[in-house]
Design a protein around this motif. Structure first.
Motif, PDB file in Angstrom:
ATOM      1  N   ALA A  20       0.830  -1.206   0.000  1.00 52.02           N
ATOM      2  CA  ALA A  20       0.000   0.000   0.000  1.00 52.02           C
ATOM      3  C   ALA A  20       0.865   1.256   0.000  1.00 52.02           C
ATOM      4  O   ALA A  20       0.632   2.196  -0.777  1.00 52.02           O
ATOM      5  N   PHE A  21       1.877   1.281   0.857  1.00 48.93           N
ATOM      6  CA  PHE A  21       2.737   2.454   0.935  1.00 48.93           C
ATOM      7  C   PHE A  21       3.610   2.584  -0.312  1.00 48.93           C
ATOM      8  O   PHE A  21       3.900   3.697  -0.764  1.00 48.93           O
ATOM      9  N   ALA A  22       4.028   1.441  -0.882  1.00 50.50           N
ATOM     10  CA  ALA A  22       4.833   1.492  -2.099  1.00 50.50           C
ATOM     11  C   ALA A  22       4.032   2.093  -3.253  1.00 50.50           C
ATOM     12  O   ALA A  22       4.551   2.922  -4.020  1.00 50.50           O
ATOM     13  N   THR A 275      -8.646  -5.262   9.544  1.00 53.19           N
ATOM     14  CA  THR A 275      -8.568  -5.885   8.217  1.00 53.19           C
ATOM     15  C   THR A 275      -9.151  -4.974   7.150  1.00 53.19           C
ATOM     16  O   THR A 275      -8.578  -4.801   6.070  1.00 53.19           O
ATOM     17  N   SER A 276     -10.298  -4.362   7.453  1.00 55.20           N
ATOM     18  CA  SER A 276     -10.931  -3.445   6.490  1.00 55.20           C
ATOM     19  C   SER A 276     -10.044  -2.256   6.207  1.00 55.20           C
ATOM     20  O   SER A 276      -9.914  -1.812   5.049  1.00 55.20           O
ATOM     21  N   ALA A 277      -9.407  -1.708   7.250  1.00 53.80           N
ATOM     22  CA  ALA A 277      -8.530  -0.556   7.050  1.00 53.80           C
ATOM     23  C   ALA A 277      -7.355  -0.911   6.156  1.00 53.80           C
ATOM     24  O   ALA A 277      -6.964  -0.124   5.270  1.00 53.80           O
ATOM     25  N   ALA A 278      -6.796  -2.118   6.348  1.00 48.66           N
ATOM     26  CA  ALA A 278      -5.677  -2.538   5.505  1.00 48.66           C
ATOM     27  C   ALA A 278      -6.102  -2.690   4.048  1.00 48.66           C
ATOM     28  O   ALA A 278      -5.402  -2.249   3.128  1.00 48.66           O
ATOM     29  N   ILE A 282      -4.952  -0.219   0.742  1.00 50.88           N
ATOM     30  CA  ILE A 282      -4.406  -0.730  -0.518  1.00 50.88           C
ATOM     31  C   ILE A 282      -5.226  -0.227  -1.700  1.00 50.88           C
ATOM     32  O   ILE A 282      -4.678   0.186  -2.732  1.00 50.88           O
ATOM     33  N   LEU A 283      -6.546  -0.233  -1.556  1.00 49.30           N
ATOM     34  CA  LEU A 283      -7.408   0.212  -2.660  1.00 49.30           C
ATOM     35  C   LEU A 283      -7.198   1.696  -2.971  1.00 49.30           C
ATOM     36  O   LEU A 283      -7.136   2.097  -4.137  1.00 49.30           O
ATOM     37  N   GLY A 284      -7.106   2.520  -1.927  1.00 51.37           N
ATOM     38  CA  GLY A 284      -6.881   3.938  -2.157  1.00 51.37           C
ATOM     39  C   GLY A 284      -5.542   4.195  -2.830  1.00 51.37           C
ATOM     40  O   GLY A 284      -5.447   5.010  -3.763  1.00 51.37           O
ATOM     41  N   LEU A 334      -5.543  -7.415  -4.895  1.00 49.91           N
ATOM     42  CA  LEU A 334      -6.301  -6.171  -4.784  1.00 49.91           C
ATOM     43  C   LEU A 334      -5.725  -5.055  -5.647  1.00 49.91           C
ATOM     44  O   LEU A 334      -6.444  -4.476  -6.469  1.00 49.91           O
ATOM     45  N   PRO A 335      -4.437  -4.702  -5.510  1.00 47.58           N
ATOM     46  CA  PRO A 335      -3.897  -3.699  -6.432  1.00 47.58           C
ATOM     47  C   PRO A 335      -3.874  -4.188  -7.871  1.00 47.58           C
ATOM     48  O   PRO A 335      -3.978  -3.382  -8.805  1.00 47.58           O
TER      49      PRO A 335
END
Length: 427
Positions: A20-22, A275-278, A282-284, A334-335
């Motif tokens: 997500a951060f990458a 889990t939802s936040a993670a 990633i989606l954002g 997901l990504p």
């Protein structure tokens, strides 16, 4: 800007930065160094990507899975699967696959499947004489079924990226492919069990016991009927179905199985929230990454290049399979859905490939990527749960990985496996 984007992403992933951060940082670097846009646009696109009503289904389905697990339904499904096939050669391995298949109709997540019934079944297999690494590898491979059989978080996200398919159509389309994956793994386990001498250690249970376990498991298996039946009957939308799934899981846990208590709810809500936040993070981040690609016209350029090759639909699908299997070595599904679907689905549509067929091929392929090193999330989840190194699991993976890839090839070459059920069901 695209060159900076991909270079930054590669460097960050090699440095071990979380996906997500990458994705978010590479988009930020590309915008800051390669465009005239203010870097704040990256944050704006991340929030825009989450501003969607259908996306509300994701945290609710995650919560439903946590409630089902907390309500001891995992143990119920394990007993049911063991009663059906536990007496056969390789029976505990078969029960592992069957329990994962049934739990897939509850969780919609490969990771939840692996961490819940999969980890429990791996320990049962070890007690039954199977090597721990073998049971863990089978658990990793069977967890692939989780996002294929509805409900599926991945299918919800796919439908948001491709307007040619709907969530409920993908839900129905995933049933037969999910069962095909289960059959492939059952065959691989049977072959390995006969080859290595893994035997059955339990007598065939009487039919009365099988009947009792079936009745006991019926409420847990009723969730998928509620979701598909309610949507098909026009009672609620897919997003509303996720809320109904939470209510159904809560009622089953508290009043049917009576194993879920009010004091358990805060911890369950916390796990679901984390889990939802993670997932949403990633989606954002993937939305911001995809926005940079669109600004740079990467999808259009790639589409023009592939169409210029004048590939047949089958050749294109095989090429996509190779691309996605390689993609799965480095990024999660997901990504992958957020980034690749807007690029590849218009090309498939232009080549005359059925959108539902293409969606299933992509989803199955990306999910198989969860089982491949070096970044396969399922390997690390199961390795941690059963106290093994990921390398120990990888050594036992080849026959099960081959079974999943063989089913993927079958789905690629046989569109009706994905399209027949939605067509006769009116979707």
């Amino acid at each position: 800007m695209a060159e900076i984007l991909f270079a930054a992403l590669a460097v960050l992933l090699l440095l071990g930065v979380p996906v997500a951060f990458a994705l978010a940082l590479s988009a930020f670097v590309a915008v800051a160094l390669g465009s005239s846009f203010p870097p704040l646009v990256v944050a704006k696109e991340m929030f825009s990507g989450l501003d969607s009503f259908p996306l509300l289904a994701v945290p609710f389905f995650i919560l439903a899975a946590e409630l089902m697990t907390g309500g001891a339904m995992t143990a119920v499904l394990l007993r049911f699967a063991s009663a059906l096939v536990g007496h056969l050669r390789g029976g505990l391995g078969h029960a592992n696959v069957l329990s994962s298949t049934m739990f897939a109709g509850i969780s919609g997540s490969a990771l939840a499947d692996a961490a819940g019934p999969g980890a429990m079944m791996t320990r049962m297999m070890e007690q039954g004489g199977y090597p721990r690494a073998y049971g863990g590898a089978l658990t990793v491979s069977a967890a692939v079924i989780g996002p294929i059989i509805p409900p599926s978080i991945l299918m919800i996200l796919y439908a948001m990226q491709d307007q040619n398919v709907s969530v409920v159509t993908l839900f129905v389309a995933g049933i037969i492919p999910g069962l095909c994956l289960a059959l492939g793994l059952l065959a691989a386990n049977a072959w390995m069990s006969h080859r290595r001498g893994y035997g059955a250690h339990a007598p065939r249970p009487p039919w009365s016991e099988i009947g009792r376990t079936t009745v006991h498991a019926a409420p847990a298996l009723g969730l998928i009927v509620l979701i598909i039946g309610g949507i098909r009957g026009g009672i609620f939308t897919p997003t509303e179905a996720s809320v109904m799934a939470v209510a159904y899981a809560l009622l089953c846990g508290m009043f049917v199985y009576r194993s879920l208590r009010l004091r358990d709810l805060p911890q369950i809500l916390l796990r679901a929230a984390l889990t939802s936040a993670a997932v949403l993070l990633i989606l954002g981040a993937a939305r911001a990454f995809a926005w940079v690609l669109i600004i740079e016209s990467v999808p259009q350029s790639l589409a023009a290049f592939i169409l210029g090759l004048e590939l047949s639909p089958i050749a294109f699908l095989l090429l996509v399979n190779l691309l996605l299997l390689a993609f799965g070595l480095f990024l999660d599904p997901l990504p992958g859905v957020m980034i690749l679907v807007p690029i590849l689905s218009p090309i498939a549509f232009a080549l005359g490939i059925d959108p539902v067929h293409f969606a299933i091929v992509m989803i199955v392929n990306l999910t198989i990527g969860l089982t491949t090193p070096p970044l396969g999330s399922l390997l690390f989840v199961v390795a941690s749960a059963v106290r093994l190194t990921p390398l120990a699991l990888v050594r036992e993976m080849p026959p099960f990985f081959a079974a999943n890839v063989a089913v993927l090839l079958l789905l690629t070459l046989t569109p009706s496996l994905s399209t027949w059920l939605p067509r006769i069901s009116g979707f």
